[in-house]
Design a protein around this motif. Structure first.
Motif, mmCIF file in Angstrom:
data_model
loop_
_atom_site.group_PDB
_atom_site.id
_atom_site.type_symbol
_atom_site.label_atom_id
_atom_site.label_comp_id
_atom_site.label_asym_id
_atom_site.label_seq_id
_atom_site.Cartn_x
_atom_site.Cartn_y
_atom_site.Cartn_z
ATOM 1 N N THR A 138 -47.045 -88.246 7.237
ATOM 2 C CA THR A 138 -47.407 -89.382 6.985
ATOM 3 C C THR A 138 -46.783 -90.137 5.765
ATOM 4 O O THR A 138 -46.769 -91.414 5.419
ATOM 5 C CB THR A 138 -48.750 -89.374 6.492
ATOM 6 N N GLY A 139 -45.760 -89.448 4.910
ATOM 7 C CA GLY A 139 -44.976 -89.645 4.099
ATOM 8 C C GLY A 139 -44.975 -88.877 2.894
ATOM 9 O O GLY A 139 -45.695 -88.590 2.369
ATOM 10 N N VAL A 167 -48.454 -86.156 10.463
ATOM 11 C CA VAL A 167 -49.390 -84.671 10.056
ATOM 12 C C VAL A 167 -49.262 -84.922 8.457
ATOM 13 O O VAL A 167 -48.587 -85.721 7.758
ATOM 14 C CB VAL A 167 -48.481 -83.659 10.486
ATOM 15 N N LYS A 168 -50.032 -83.967 7.973
ATOM 16 C CA LYS A 168 -50.246 -84.004 6.494
ATOM 17 C C LYS A 168 -48.657 -83.338 6.010
ATOM 18 O O LYS A 168 -48.413 -82.292 6.335
ATOM 19 C CB LYS A 168 -51.228 -83.018 6.121
ATOM 20 N N PRO A 169 -48.198 -83.834 5.060
ATOM 21 C CA PRO A 169 -47.052 -83.383 4.413
ATOM 22 C C PRO A 169 -47.112 -81.885 3.898
ATOM 23 O O PRO A 169 -48.331 -81.633 3.351
ATOM 24 C CB PRO A 169 -46.742 -84.485 3.534
ATOM 25 N N ARG A 170 -46.014 -81.228 4.052
ATOM 26 C CA ARG A 170 -46.027 -79.719 3.566
ATOM 27 C C ARG A 170 -44.724 -79.624 3.208
ATOM 28 O O ARG A 170 -43.862 -80.107 3.909
ATOM 29 C CB ARG A 170 -46.724 -78.857 4.693
ATOM 30 N N TYR A 171 -44.563 -78.560 2.353
ATOM 31 C CA TYR A 171 -43.213 -77.661 1.902
ATOM 32 C C TYR A 171 -43.478 -76.311 1.938
ATOM 33 O O TYR A 171 -44.567 -75.780 1.892
ATOM 34 C CB TYR A 171 -43.102 -78.271 0.535
ATOM 35 N N HIS A 224 -39.349 -90.200 3.074
ATOM 36 C CA HIS A 224 -39.285 -89.928 4.395
ATOM 37 C C HIS A 224 -40.531 -89.815 5.115
ATOM 38 O O HIS A 224 -41.580 -89.715 4.387
ATOM 39 C CB HIS A 224 -38.605 -88.436 4.703
ATOM 40 N N ASP A 225 -40.670 -90.078 6.592
ATOM 41 C CA ASP A 225 -41.872 -89.878 7.098
ATOM 42 C C ASP A 225 -41.620 -89.502 8.530
ATOM 43 O O ASP A 225 -40.624 -89.641 9.047
ATOM 44 C CB ASP A 225 -42.906 -91.175 7.007
ATOM 45 N N ASN A 226 -42.471 -88.636 9.196
ATOM 46 C CA ASN A 226 -42.387 -88.185 10.686
ATOM 47 C C ASN A 226 -41.251 -87.492 10.830
ATOM 48 O O ASN A 226 -40.546 -87.986 11.925
ATOM 49 C CB ASN A 226 -42.857 -89.344 11.604
ATOM 50 N N SER A 250 -43.233 -85.346 -3.991
ATOM 51 C CA SER A 250 -44.395 -86.121 -4.551
ATOM 52 C C SER A 250 -45.563 -85.163 -4.329
ATOM 53 O O SER A 250 -46.621 -85.660 -4.844
ATOM 54 C CB SER A 250 -44.425 -87.437 -3.639
ATOM 55 N N MET A 251 -45.578 -83.929 -3.776
ATOM 56 C CA MET A 251 -46.536 -83.177 -3.676
ATOM 57 C C MET A 251 -46.787 -82.086 -4.813
ATOM 58 O O MET A 251 -47.894 -81.434 -4.890
ATOM 59 C CB MET A 251 -46.487 -82.445 -2.374
ATOM 60 N N GLY A 252 -45.752 -82.274 -5.790
ATOM 61 C CA GLY A 252 -45.767 -81.701 -6.964
ATOM 62 C C GLY A 252 -44.892 -80.307 -6.939
ATOM 63 O O GLY A 252 -45.080 -79.561 -8.037
#
Length: 238
Positions: free
Chosen positions: A99-100, A128-132, A61-63, A80-82
């Protein structure tokens, strides 16, 4: 004068893949309805049931701001961010794709189905910087109350996202009435009835009906039977 739109439960798109039974309030995948692309910044509202042991493989996904709300059972998340997490009933998860990002979601149980809402909101800031993030909410805190579970502000109640959007969950006893005051001028609210029957601004609604209202500062909510509702306030222009 308030503007409204009614999306009855039986008018939603539907796709049954066996392992996934999904109802779409807005155009998604094989369901394309030119009159139901989005409600303001609300792009996707999918009502998903995933069979035991099954799930969505890793995909990008992005944006987009992606919110998951389990209704029954537990959902397992990896990205993918762990991040590895289990999202349970009472939890709300948000993921800013920015950004993805790539992620997978599967039923945490090997035998019992999981039911959850998958919601996409257009962001107010691209790349933006991806976040969870995820947060647990006590089910009793939404009893005869509209509990805020999503907001634009990290310091406010609920998980936050990159949009001037506020989500509220309520579990209302029959006969309970309240008013909803919109948080920001130019926003609208898309209400989704999870269970039971409610009237919003005089419109009678039943289980899984969707109802959008805008060009108003507030509106009434009355539970015509014991009910559970989700309110999603989003910008109409973005």
């Amino acid at each position: 004068m308030a503007q409204t739109v009614l999306h009855s439960a039986n008018t939603r798109g539907h796709a049954n893949h066996g392992w996934l039974n999904s109802y779409h309030s807005f155009s998604f995948a094989g369901y394309q309805n030119p009159s139901r692309i989005h409600f303001g910044a609300l792009r996707v509202l999918n009502d998903d049931t995933v069979a035991g042991g099954m799930g969505f493989g890793r995909h990008p996904h992005d944006n987009m701001e992606i919110i998951s709300i389990p209704l029954v059972g537990d959902l397992e998340h990896q990205d993918s961010m762990g991040n590895k997490a289990v999202i349970r009933q009472g939890d709300v998860q948000v993921m800013s794709a920015g950004t993805g990002i790539a992620h997978s979601e599967k039923n945490h149980s090997t035998k019992d189905p999981v039911k959850f809402l998958q919601i996409w909101v257009f962001p107010n800031d691209r790349d933006v910087k991806p976040r969870y993030d995820q947060q647990s909410f006590r089910l009793e805190d939404r009893h005869n109350r509209l509990l805020q579970v999503v907001s634009p502000n990290p310091d406010d109640e609920g998980v936050w996202l990159h949009q001037d959007a506020w989500f509220h969950l309520g579990k209302l006893d029959k006969g309970f009435s309240t008013e909803y005051q919109l948080k920001k001028a130019g926003n609208g609210v898309y209400a989704f009835v999870l269970e039971g029957e409610v009237s919003i601004a005089g419109q009678a609604l039943q289980r899984r009906d969707g109802f959008g209202i805008w060009d108003t500062e507030q509106f009434s909510i009355t539970a015509d039977a014991d009910a559970e509702i989700l309110l999603m306030e989003v910008p109409m222009e973005f």
